[in-house]
Design a protein around this motif. Structure first.
Motif, PDB file in Angstrom:
ATOM      1  N   LYS A  20       0.822  -1.189   0.000  1.00 12.00           N
ATOM      2  CA  LYS A  20       0.000   0.000   0.000  1.00 12.00           C
ATOM      3  C   LYS A  20       0.866   1.253   0.000  1.00 12.00           C
ATOM      4  CE  LYS A  20      -3.814  -2.173   2.502  1.00 12.00           C
ATOM      5  NZ  LYS A  20      -4.674  -2.123   3.705  1.00 12.00           N
ATOM      6  N   LYS A  21       0.255   2.357  -0.372  1.00 10.08           N
ATOM      7  CA  LYS A  21       0.964   3.631  -0.421  1.00 10.08           C
ATOM      8  C   LYS A  21       1.561   3.958   0.947  1.00 10.08           C
ATOM      9  CE  LYS A  21       0.276   8.553  -1.326  1.00 10.08           C
ATOM     10  NZ  LYS A  21      -0.698   9.594  -1.678  1.00 10.08           N
ATOM     11  N   GLY A  73      -3.890  -8.380 -10.131  1.00 11.85           N
ATOM     12  CA  GLY A  73      -3.604  -7.100  -9.477  1.00 11.85           C
ATOM     13  C   GLY A  73      -2.182  -6.938  -8.987  1.00 11.85           C
ATOM     14  N   HIS A  75      -0.276  -4.523  -9.202  1.00  3.90           N
ATOM     15  CA  HIS A  75      -0.080  -3.176  -8.667  1.00  3.90           C
ATOM     16  C   HIS A  75      -1.092  -2.843  -7.577  1.00  3.90           C
ATOM     17  CE1 HIS A  75       2.355  -1.269 -12.198  1.00  3.90           C
ATOM     18  NE2 HIS A  75       3.057  -2.080 -11.442  1.00  3.90           N
ATOM     19  N   SER A  76      -1.904  -3.840  -7.227  1.00  9.82           N
ATOM     20  CA  SER A  76      -2.922  -3.570  -6.199  1.00  9.82           C
ATOM     21  C   SER A  76      -3.025  -4.740  -5.236  1.00  9.82           C
ATOM     22  CB  SER A  76      -4.279  -3.267  -6.865  1.00  9.82           C
ATOM     23  OG  SER A  76      -4.660  -4.327  -7.740  1.00  9.82           O
TER      24      SER A  76
END
Length: 212
Positions: A20-21, A73, A75-76
């Motif tokens: 996560k960011k 996903g 990138h997620s």
């Protein structure tokens, strides 16, 4: 390019992290050497935004088709979800200078007939301000974390407060520390054990006696 993007002259592009960011990532403030007597401000950017400013729409489309639309996903979801296993043993090196960001400036000369000319180039004259020079280093526009860089340790809270424990560490020379320790966030979903080896480089760790 939009009018807003076309007026950008200086950019600090931050390296993407696993998971996560990271809202705690330091937004490094840059300035030029005082000899020039001209402090320059930089905007914070990520690699996607930099590609957009460069007009590399084909590359952005490829990334979207290859990764963005992947049902797994990368990138997620699969970038931060715990793997479907019972036990994880993570072994990685730490405390080596590791690239986390780059400072770019507008290319002073661009040949419009050459589509490969870069709009932005590394800013070799960029300097860290006094505060950040104590925790990071910069060389030819490339900003690296060091063993003096404060890091929030995932999953470890201070006994006196609910805030995460902060320790001074850096990555393995290739992967930033925040990405290396991301596996700590899987604790509870699987049994995670972390072994950090001081000064072990990303690839050379395989030949390090402490690894075996």
């Amino acid at each position: 390019l939009s009018s807003a993007l076309s007026t950008v002259s200086n950019v600090v592009c931050h390296k993407s992290h696993a998971g996560k960011k990271d809202d705690t990532t330091t937004k490094l403030k840059m300035q030029y050497d005082n000899i020039r007597k001209n402090n320059i401000s930089y905007i914070s950017s990520n690699s996607h935004q930099l590609l957009q400013m460069e007009g590399l729409t084909n590359a952005l489309h490829l990334l979207k088709e290859t990764y963005g639309n992947d049902p797994l996903g990368p990138h997620s979801l699969s970038a931060w979800q715990a793997p479907p296993v019972k036990k994880v043993i993570a072994i990685y090196g730490i405390n080596l200078p590791t690239e986390v960001s780059c400072a770019y400036k507008r290319n002073p000369s661009v040949n419009i007939s050459n589509s490969l000319d870069q709009l932005f180039v590394l800013d070799n004259e960029a300097k860290l301000n006094t505060q950040n020079s104590a925790t990071h280093i910069i060389k030819e526009g490339v900003i690296s974390e060091t063993k003096k860089t404060p890091q929030n340790i995932i999953g470890e809270e201070s006994s006196s407060s609910a805030t995460n424990i902060i320790q001074q560490k850096s990555g393995d020379g290739t992967v930033p520390y925040w990405s290396l320790q991301h596996c700590r966030s899987w604790q509870g979903k699987c049994d995670v054990t972390v072994h950090e080896i001081d000064s072990a480089e990303h690839r050379e760790i395989l030949n390090d006696k402490r690894f075996h």
